[in-house]
Write an enzyme that holds these catalytic residues in place. Structure first.
Site, PDB file in Angstrom:
ATOM      1  N   ASP A  35       0.820  -1.219   0.000  1.00 47.05           N
ATOM      2  CA  ASP A  35       0.000   0.000   0.000  1.00 47.05           C
ATOM      3  C   ASP A  35       0.851   1.266   0.000  1.00 47.05           C
ATOM      4  O   ASP A  35       2.017   1.231   0.366  1.00 47.05           O
ATOM      5  CB  ASP A  35      -0.804   0.049   1.308  1.00 47.05           C
ATOM      6  CG  ASP A  35      -2.090  -0.715   1.205  1.00 47.05           C
ATOM      7  OD1 ASP A  35      -2.404  -1.184   0.111  1.00 47.05           O
ATOM      8  OD2 ASP A  35      -2.773  -0.831   2.240  1.00 47.05           O
ATOM      9  N   LYS A  56      -3.448   3.231  -2.968  1.00 48.15           N
ATOM     10  CA  LYS A  56      -4.150   4.381  -3.482  1.00 48.15           C
ATOM     11  C   LYS A  56      -4.638   5.113  -2.245  1.00 48.15           C
ATOM     12  O   LYS A  56      -5.521   4.616  -1.559  1.00 48.15           O
ATOM     13  CB  LYS A  56      -5.327   3.930  -4.352  1.00 48.15           C
ATOM     14  CG  LYS A  56      -5.659   4.916  -5.431  1.00 48.15           C
ATOM     15  CD  LYS A  56      -6.589   4.318  -6.462  1.00 48.15           C
ATOM     16  CE  LYS A  56      -7.101   5.380  -7.381  1.00 48.15           C
ATOM     17  NZ  LYS A  56      -8.159   6.216  -6.776  1.00 48.15           N
ATOM     18  N   MET A 169      -9.152   8.274   9.271  1.00 49.24           N
ATOM     19  CA  MET A 169      -9.456   8.943   7.999  1.00 49.24           C
ATOM     20  C   MET A 169     -10.341  10.162   8.193  1.00 49.24           C
ATOM     21  O   MET A 169     -11.212  10.425   7.383  1.00 49.24           O
ATOM     22  CB  MET A 169     -10.169   7.967   7.038  1.00 49.24           C
ATOM     23  CG  MET A 169      -9.366   6.732   6.733  1.00 49.24           C
ATOM     24  SD  MET A 169     -10.234   5.593   5.652  1.00 49.24           S
ATOM     25  CE  MET A 169     -11.219   4.669   6.813  1.00 49.24           C
TER      26      MET A 169
HETATM   27  N1  SAH Z   1      -5.317  -0.500   8.603  1.00 47.61           N
HETATM   28  C1  SAH Z   1      -4.810   0.770   9.073  1.00 47.61           C
HETATM   29  C2  SAH Z   1      -5.799   1.896   8.816  1.00 47.61           C
HETATM   30  C3  SAH Z   1      -6.013   2.205   7.351  1.00 47.61           C
HETATM   31  S1  SAH Z   1      -7.101   3.570   7.110  1.00 47.61           S
HETATM   32  C4  SAH Z   1      -4.457   0.684  10.540  1.00 47.61           C
HETATM   33  O1  SAH Z   1      -4.785  -0.319  11.180  1.00 47.61           O
HETATM   34  O2  SAH Z   1      -3.849   1.617  11.072  1.00 47.61           O
HETATM   35  C5  SAH Z   1      -5.948   4.887   6.927  1.00 47.61           C
HETATM   36  C6  SAH Z   1      -6.024   5.827   8.123  1.00 47.61           C
HETATM   37  O3  SAH Z   1      -5.283   5.305   9.207  1.00 47.61           O
HETATM   38  C7  SAH Z   1      -5.407   7.193   7.862  1.00 47.61           C
HETATM   39  O4  SAH Z   1      -6.317   8.053   7.217  1.00 47.61           O
HETATM   40  C8  SAH Z   1      -5.128   7.656   9.287  1.00 47.61           C
HETATM   41  O5  SAH Z   1      -6.303   8.109   9.909  1.00 47.61           O
HETATM   42  C9  SAH Z   1      -4.718   6.358   9.955  1.00 47.61           C
HETATM   43  N2  SAH Z   1      -3.257   6.173   9.990  1.00 47.61           N
HETATM   44  C10 SAH Z   1      -2.543   5.203   9.397  1.00 47.61           C
HETATM   45  N3  SAH Z   1      -1.232   5.309   9.702  1.00 47.61           N
HETATM   46  C11 SAH Z   1      -1.118   6.371  10.531  1.00 47.61           C
HETATM   47  C12 SAH Z   1      -0.020   7.002  11.193  1.00 47.61           C
HETATM   48  N4  SAH Z   1       1.222   6.537  11.097  1.00 47.61           N
HETATM   49  N5  SAH Z   1      -0.290   8.088  11.963  1.00 47.61           N
HETATM   50  C13 SAH Z   1      -1.527   8.563  12.092  1.00 47.61           C
HETATM   51  N6  SAH Z   1      -2.605   8.018  11.489  1.00 47.61           N
HETATM   52  C14 SAH Z   1      -2.406   6.939  10.719  1.00 47.61           C
END
Ligand code: SAH
Length: 249
Positions: A35, A56, A169
């Site tokens: 990703d 994406k 998100m």
């Molecule tokens: N599967 C992922 C989430 C995917 S949705 C998980 O478990 O973390 C994508 C969202 O995750 C982003 O819009 C943000 O809100 C959050 N996110 C992912 N990585 C992040 C990071 N390092 N710091 C802050 N928010 C993060």
């Protein structure tokens, strides 16, 4: 014979926050589909593998997801050890179900390896427990985002009932989120945190009240950001109170 797919959680970003199991599978992979949220350093674990970017950010349309499913199936027919690397934990807001279903329908074996989700990395960076004793006894992982073609969501109600909420998100929709929560009866002085790039050296955080949240909507953030809401952030918010918010733009 088709290969086997491992759906692996890459963790929040830092290359050493993947599990040992996930790292070992990367080291043995023939092909890795990854990703946009996966940091380039993590791919150093698999120099032997064919690397296939499929990420994406944001507007993940269903067409894009169908395309990813197809690339995954193609890879599984071509290679024996396929890794599908997803940010955080694959089972949280990661579209894992669509990919698991596509693989199952094609009769391809798949195993999931969990990862550290963004909520947990953001809490570690902030140094505030999601369940501070006496203040929070439950945590909600939620999103206000509704995908294209999906039914609407009453996400405000569970947030109102939760002690601590982590909203994935959400930062771009900060104004709409604040308006919806205020309309749902949440107090304007409810404390919250925004954490950007959790677990990475360039991580940043902002503490504010719900009333101040709409300001974040215009920020040009460089990385993914997450919203944490609840009384457990009161002390941080009190410290930040009165100081100008250091937004970006
Ligand atoms: N599967 C992922 C989430 C995917 S949705 C998980 O478990 O973390 C994508 C969202 O995750 C982003 O819009 C943000 O809100 C959050 N996110 C992912 N990585 C992040 C990071 N390092 N710091 C802050 N928010 C993060």
């Amino acid at each position: 014979m088709a290969g086997k797919v491992h759906l692996i959680g890459a963790g929040p970003g830092a290359a050493d926050l993947i599990t040992v199991r996930g790292m070992r599978l990367l080291q043995q992979a023939d092909a890795v589909l990854y990703d946009a949220l996966v940091q380039p350093e993590m791919l150093d674990y698999c120099p032997q593998a064919v690397l296939i970017p499929v990420g994406k950010r944001c507007n993940k349309t269903s067409t894009a997801q169908r395309f990813i499913n197809k690339m995954l199936l193609d890879a599984a027919h071509k290679y024996q050890r396929v890794v599908r690397l997803k940010g955080g934990d694959p089972m949280l807001f990661g579209r894992a179900q669509e990919e698991l279903q596509a693989l199952a329908q094609a009769g391809i074996a798949c195993e999931v390896v969990p990862g550290i989700t963004a909520a947990l990395a953001a809490s570690a960076d902030a140094g505030v427990s999601l369940t501070s004793r006496g203040q929070a006894r439950n945590v909600l992982f939620a999103t206000a985002r509704v995908g294209e073609g999906e039914a609407g969501s009453d996400w405000v109600r569970p947030v109102m009932a939760a002690d601590t909420t982590v909203l994935y998100m959400g930062v771009k929709q900060a104004a709409e989120i604040a308006a919806a929560l205020l309309a749902g009866g949440m107090r304007p002085d409810t404390p919250l945190l925004i954490v950007e790039n959790a677990s990475l050296p360039n991580a940043r955080e902002w503490a504010m009240s719900l009333a101040e949240l709409p300001q974040a909507a215009g920020w040009e953030l460089a990385g993914p950001a997450i919203l944490l809401v609840g009384e457990v952030y009161r002390a941080k918010q009190a410290l930040a109170d009165g100081l100008p918010l250091q937004g970006l733009g």
